[in-house]
Write a protein that holds these residues in place. Sequence first.
Motif, PDB file in Angstrom:
ATOM      1  N   ASP A  44     -33.509  -6.438 -29.339  1.00  0.00           N
ATOM      2  CA  ASP A  44     -33.880  -7.849 -29.325  1.00  0.00           C
ATOM      3  C   ASP A  44     -34.566  -8.253 -30.632  1.00  0.00           C
ATOM      4  O   ASP A  44     -34.931  -9.386 -30.807  1.00  0.00           O
ATOM      5  CB  ASP A  44     -34.745  -8.196 -28.107  1.00  0.00           C
ATOM      6  CG  ASP A  44     -36.143  -7.593 -28.171  1.00  0.00           C
ATOM      7  OD1 ASP A  44     -36.500  -6.933 -29.171  1.00  0.00           O
ATOM      8  OD2 ASP A  44     -36.897  -7.799 -27.206  1.00  0.00           O
ATOM      9  N   GLU A  46     -37.443  -7.913 -31.858  1.00  0.00           N
ATOM     10  CA  GLU A  46     -38.872  -8.235 -31.860  1.00  0.00           C
ATOM     11  C   GLU A  46     -39.560  -7.373 -32.918  1.00  0.00           C
ATOM     12  O   GLU A  46     -39.350  -6.166 -32.980  1.00  0.00           O
ATOM     13  CB  GLU A  46     -39.466  -7.969 -30.475  1.00  0.00           C
ATOM     14  CG  GLU A  46     -40.913  -8.374 -30.339  1.00  0.00           C
ATOM     15  CD  GLU A  46     -41.112  -9.830 -29.973  1.00  0.00           C
ATOM     16  OE1 GLU A  46     -42.151 -10.376 -30.333  1.00  0.00           O
ATOM     17  OE2 GLU A  46     -40.229 -10.413 -29.323  1.00  0.00           O
ATOM     18  N   LYS A  93     -39.878 -13.075 -30.488  1.00  0.00           N
ATOM     19  CA  LYS A  93     -38.910 -13.649 -29.561  1.00  0.00           C
ATOM     20  C   LYS A  93     -39.615 -14.688 -28.694  1.00  0.00           C
ATOM     21  O   LYS A  93     -40.648 -14.417 -28.087  1.00  0.00           O
ATOM     22  CB  LYS A  93     -38.296 -12.567 -28.675  1.00  0.00           C
ATOM     23  CG  LYS A  93     -37.165 -13.071 -27.817  1.00  0.00           C
ATOM     24  CD  LYS A  93     -36.461 -11.926 -27.119  1.00  0.00           C
ATOM     25  CE  LYS A  93     -35.226 -12.432 -26.402  1.00  0.00           C
ATOM     26  NZ  LYS A  93     -34.436 -11.333 -25.864  1.00  0.00           N
ATOM     27  N   ILE A  94     -39.058 -15.893 -28.659  1.00  0.00           N
ATOM     28  CA  ILE A  94     -39.611 -16.980 -27.855  1.00  0.00           C
ATOM     29  C   ILE A  94     -38.966 -16.955 -26.473  1.00  0.00           C
ATOM     30  O   ILE A  94     -39.650 -16.936 -25.457  1.00  0.00           O
ATOM     31  CB  ILE A  94     -39.389 -18.350 -28.531  1.00  0.00           C
ATOM     32  CG1 ILE A  94     -39.959 -18.346 -29.955  1.00  0.00           C
ATOM     33  CG2 ILE A  94     -39.974 -19.474 -27.701  1.00  0.00           C
ATOM     34  CD1 ILE A  94     -41.434 -17.993 -30.057  1.00  0.00           C
ATOM     35  N   LYS A  95     -37.649 -16.969 -26.444  1.00  0.00           N
ATOM     36  CA  LYS A  95     -36.880 -16.832 -25.204  1.00  0.00           C
ATOM     37  C   LYS A  95     -35.410 -16.664 -25.569  1.00  0.00           C
ATOM     38  O   LYS A  95     -34.961 -17.125 -26.620  1.00  0.00           O
ATOM     39  CB  LYS A  95     -37.073 -18.029 -24.273  1.00  0.00           C
ATOM     40  CG  LYS A  95     -36.542 -19.342 -24.796  1.00  0.00           C
ATOM     41  CD  LYS A  95     -36.725 -20.451 -23.787  1.00  0.00           C
ATOM     42  CE  LYS A  95     -36.075 -21.719 -24.347  1.00  0.00           C
ATOM     43  NZ  LYS A  95     -36.065 -22.797 -23.432  1.00  0.00           N
ATOM     44  N   ASP A  96     -34.686 -15.998 -24.716  1.00  0.00           N
ATOM     45  CA  ASP A  96     -33.250 -15.792 -24.891  1.00  0.00           C
ATOM     46  C   ASP A  96     -32.908 -15.461 -26.350  1.00  0.00           C
ATOM     47  O   ASP A  96     -33.250 -14.413 -26.837  1.00  0.00           O
ATOM     48  CB  ASP A  96     -32.449 -16.993 -24.387  1.00  0.00           C
ATOM     49  CG  ASP A  96     -32.696 -17.269 -22.911  1.00  0.00           C
ATOM     50  OD1 ASP A  96     -32.866 -16.291 -22.158  1.00  0.00           O
ATOM     51  OD2 ASP A  96     -32.728 -18.443 -22.532  1.00  0.00           O
ATOM     52  N   SER A  97     -32.261 -16.392 -27.036  1.00  0.00           N
ATOM     53  CA  SER A  97     -31.829 -16.155 -28.410  1.00  0.00           C
ATOM     54  C   SER A  97     -32.724 -16.859 -29.442  1.00  0.00           C
ATOM     55  O   SER A  97     -32.381 -16.921 -30.614  1.00  0.00           O
ATOM     56  CB  SER A  97     -30.387 -16.632 -28.588  1.00  0.00           C
ATOM     57  OG  SER A  97     -30.302 -18.015 -28.329  1.00  0.00           O
ATOM     58  N   GLU A  98     -33.886 -17.346 -29.012  1.00  0.00           N
ATOM     59  CA  GLU A  98     -34.777 -18.092 -29.905  1.00  0.00           C
ATOM     60  C   GLU A  98     -35.930 -17.209 -30.387  1.00  0.00           C
ATOM     61  O   GLU A  98     -36.593 -16.548 -29.593  1.00  0.00           O
ATOM     62  CB  GLU A  98     -35.350 -19.311 -29.189  1.00  0.00           C
ATOM     63  CG  GLU A  98     -34.302 -20.327 -28.805  1.00  0.00           C
ATOM     64  CD  GLU A  98     -34.890 -21.480 -28.006  1.00  0.00           C
ATOM     65  OE1 GLU A  98     -36.101 -21.771 -28.137  1.00  0.00           O
ATOM     66  OE2 GLU A  98     -34.131 -22.072 -27.228  1.00  0.00           O
ATOM     67  N   TYR A  99     -36.146 -17.244 -31.708  1.00  0.00           N
ATOM     68  CA  TYR A  99     -37.211 -16.483 -32.341  1.00  0.00           C
ATOM     69  C   TYR A  99     -38.000 -17.388 -33.274  1.00  0.00           C
ATOM     70  O   TYR A  99     -37.504 -18.434 -33.704  1.00  0.00           O
ATOM     71  CB  TYR A  99     -36.631 -15.347 -33.189  1.00  0.00           C
ATOM     72  CG  TYR A  99     -36.014 -14.219 -32.404  1.00  0.00           C
ATOM     73  CD1 TYR A  99     -36.700 -13.026 -32.221  1.00  0.00           C
ATOM     74  CD2 TYR A  99     -34.734 -14.331 -31.866  1.00  0.00           C
ATOM     75  CE1 TYR A  99     -36.135 -11.978 -31.516  1.00  0.00           C
ATOM     76  CE2 TYR A  99     -34.162 -13.292 -31.161  1.00  0.00           C
ATOM     77  CZ  TYR A  99     -34.864 -12.113 -30.994  1.00  0.00           C
ATOM     78  OH  TYR A  99     -34.302 -11.078 -30.292  1.00  0.00           O
TER      79      TYR A  99
END
Length: 176
Positions: A44, A46, A93-99
Amino acid sequence: MTTTKWAIDPTHSEIGFKVKHMMFTNVSGKFTKFDASIESHETDFENAKIQFTGAIDSIATGNADRDTHLVSADFFDAEKFPEIKFVATSFTKIKDSEYDLTGDLTMHGVTKSIKLPAEFSGLMKDPWGNTKLAFSLEGKINRKDWGLNWNSALETGGVLVGEEVRLVIELQFIKQ
């Protein structure tokens, strides 16, 4: 934990920018010579280590006179400061595919921290068996924060070159 290294695929990546000209239209440009890499421990990404360098003398806006002016001492001063550099300080990582990508951007001899939203576009194998990943980034910076101050006043009011620079970046990487 295994470290995975990713190298930029420059033929499928673009480091672009847009700046207002005469306060009402955009001029687009890009860097044609650049390098970037990612080192990650997780799929992911991170806290991945991310870095980028771009050659100032590779700025291309579609106008040779403008490009020459941009690399001159009026703007980037490529002779004295030949590259821009970005080194990530965090990739969250914020959520799903968002960073959120935060890091130090150095250009024109000045280093400032910036934060850009990043979208993970996916991970897949190409037809030749290479594992690839892609990210899209967009954001805004103020060129004057890096000492890029040149401008010209317009007779009708306002200035020739906007202060805000919109970054439009598409990155594809190859697993090493």
